[in-house]
Design a protein around this motif. Structure first.
Motif, PDB file in Angstrom:
ATOM      1  N   ALA A  96       5.641  22.139   0.578  1.00 17.77           N
ATOM      2  CA  ALA A  96       5.250  21.469  -0.672  1.00 17.77           C
ATOM      3  C   ALA A  96       6.010  20.156  -0.881  1.00 17.77           C
ATOM      4  O   ALA A  96       6.112  19.660  -1.989  1.00 17.77           O
ATOM      5  CB  ALA A  96       5.412  22.383  -1.881  1.00 17.77           C
ATOM      6  N   GLU A  97       6.539  19.577   0.202  1.00 21.06           N
ATOM      7  CA  GLU A  97       7.228  18.291   0.126  1.00 21.06           C
ATOM      8  C   GLU A  97       6.230  17.161   0.343  1.00 21.06           C
ATOM      9  O   GLU A  97       5.280  17.283   1.108  1.00 21.06           O
ATOM     10  CB  GLU A  97       8.328  18.204   1.176  1.00 21.06           C
ATOM     11  N   THR A  98       6.480  16.043  -0.314  1.00 22.26           N
ATOM     12  CA  THR A  98       5.657  14.849  -0.164  1.00 22.26           C
ATOM     13  C   THR A  98       6.524  13.702   0.321  1.00 22.26           C
ATOM     14  O   THR A  98       7.607  13.467  -0.213  1.00 22.26           O
ATOM     15  CB  THR A  98       4.992  14.455  -1.499  1.00 22.26           C
ATOM     16  N   THR A  99       6.047  13.019   1.339  1.00 24.37           N
ATOM     17  CA  THR A  99       6.693  11.811   1.833  1.00 24.37           C
ATOM     18  C   THR A  99       5.775  10.646   1.522  1.00 24.37           C
ATOM     19  O   THR A  99       4.562  10.748   1.698  1.00 24.37           O
ATOM     20  CB  THR A  99       6.921  11.899   3.356  1.00 24.37           C
ATOM     21  N   VAL A 100       6.346   9.551   1.048  1.00 24.76           N
ATOM     22  CA  VAL A 100       5.539   8.379   0.697  1.00 24.76           C
ATOM     23  C   VAL A 100       5.919   7.232   1.617  1.00 24.76           C
ATOM     24  O   VAL A 100       7.096   6.912   1.775  1.00 24.76           O
ATOM     25  CB  VAL A 100       5.741   7.977  -0.775  1.00 24.76           C
ATOM     26  N   LEU A 101       4.914   6.636   2.243  1.00 27.23           N
ATOM     27  CA  LEU A 101       5.100   5.474   3.102  1.00 27.23           C
ATOM     28  C   LEU A 101       4.576   4.252   2.355  1.00 27.23           C
ATOM     29  O   LEU A 101       3.415   4.214   1.974  1.00 27.23           O
ATOM     30  CB  LEU A 101       4.325   5.670   4.416  1.00 27.23           C
ATOM     31  N   HIS A 102       5.465   3.286   2.122  1.00 28.51           N
ATOM     32  CA  HIS A 102       5.068   2.021   1.514  1.00 28.51           C
ATOM     33  C   HIS A 102       4.941   1.000   2.630  1.00 28.51           C
ATOM     34  O   HIS A 102       5.867   0.830   3.427  1.00 28.51           O
ATOM     35  CB  HIS A 102       6.112   1.552   0.489  1.00 28.51           C
ATOM     36  N   PHE A 107       0.863  -1.171   0.000  1.00 31.40           N
ATOM     37  CA  PHE A 107       0.000   0.000   0.000  1.00 31.40           C
ATOM     38  C   PHE A 107       0.903   1.225   0.000  1.00 31.40           C
ATOM     39  O   PHE A 107       2.032   1.190   0.487  1.00 31.40           O
ATOM     40  CB  PHE A 107      -0.892   0.021   1.250  1.00 31.40           C
ATOM     41  N   ARG A 108       0.413   2.330  -0.521  1.00 35.52           N
ATOM     42  CA  ARG A 108       1.188   3.561  -0.581  1.00 35.52           C
ATOM     43  C   ARG A 108       0.358   4.677   0.043  1.00 35.52           C
ATOM     44  O   ARG A 108      -0.761   4.931  -0.373  1.00 35.52           O
ATOM     45  CB  ARG A 108       1.533   3.897  -2.019  1.00 35.52           C
ATOM     46  N   THR A 109       0.923   5.330   1.051  1.00 34.95           N
ATOM     47  CA  THR A 109       0.267   6.457   1.708  1.00 34.95           C
ATOM     48  C   THR A 109       1.133   7.687   1.494  1.00 34.95           C
ATOM     49  O   THR A 109       2.323   7.668   1.786  1.00 34.95           O
ATOM     50  CB  THR A 109       0.093   6.186   3.215  1.00 34.95           C
ATOM     51  N   LYS A 110       0.540   8.767   0.977  1.00 34.87           N
ATOM     52  CA  LYS A 110       1.275  10.005   0.725  1.00 34.87           C
ATOM     53  C   LYS A 110       0.993  11.006   1.837  1.00 34.87           C
ATOM     54  O   LYS A 110      -0.149  11.197   2.230  1.00 34.87           O
ATOM     55  CB  LYS A 110       0.856  10.630  -0.603  1.00 34.87           C
ATOM     56  N   LEU A 111       2.046  11.640   2.317  1.00 37.42           N
ATOM     57  CA  LEU A 111       1.946  12.693   3.315  1.00 37.42           C
ATOM     58  C   LEU A 111       2.480  13.963   2.670  1.00 37.42           C
ATOM     59  O   LEU A 111       3.656  14.044   2.321  1.00 37.42           O
ATOM     60  CB  LEU A 111       2.763  12.331   4.558  1.00 37.42           C
TER      61      LEU A 111
END
Length: 102
Positions: free
Chosen positions: A46-52, A36-40
């Motif tokens: 304007a930064e995006t962190t992605v949790l897999h 699953f991929r959750t974007k923060l």
């Protein structure tokens, strides 16, 4: 439903929403992705962190600003939903010596 994955959760930089909630990820039956991929997204930088993550369940806590005065968000993958022992949603019961692999 405002928690259907299409709208942001957590308010904005000026008025953050407090959340201490579990979310259950859903995906189409024909999806073959193992994670699953959750974007923060941070609206200030304007930064995006992605949790897999492999878990269908995710705890989201946005109370750091009101609690500690620090602007932070906690994303915590869970192996089962909160109170999983009673509601059995995602519950895996292991015997002695068994291992859980998702």
């Amino acid at each position: 439903n405002r928690f259907d994955g299409r709208l942001p959760v957590g308010g904005n930089a000026t008025v953050p929403e407090y959340h201490d909630d579990e979310f259950k990820a859903m995906r189409p039956q024909d999806c073959t992705e193992p994670l699953f991929r959750t974007k923060l997204f941070d609206p200030v930088t304007a930064e995006t962190t992605v949790l897999h993550h492999q878990s269908r369940f995710l705890q989201v806590w946005t109370g750091a600003l009101s609690t500690f005065g620090v602007d932070a968000v906690v994303l915590e993958p869970l192996s089962a939903m909160s109170d999983g022992f009673n509601n059995r949603d995602g519950l895996h019961i292991l015997s002695s010596g068994e291992e859980y692999t998702n």
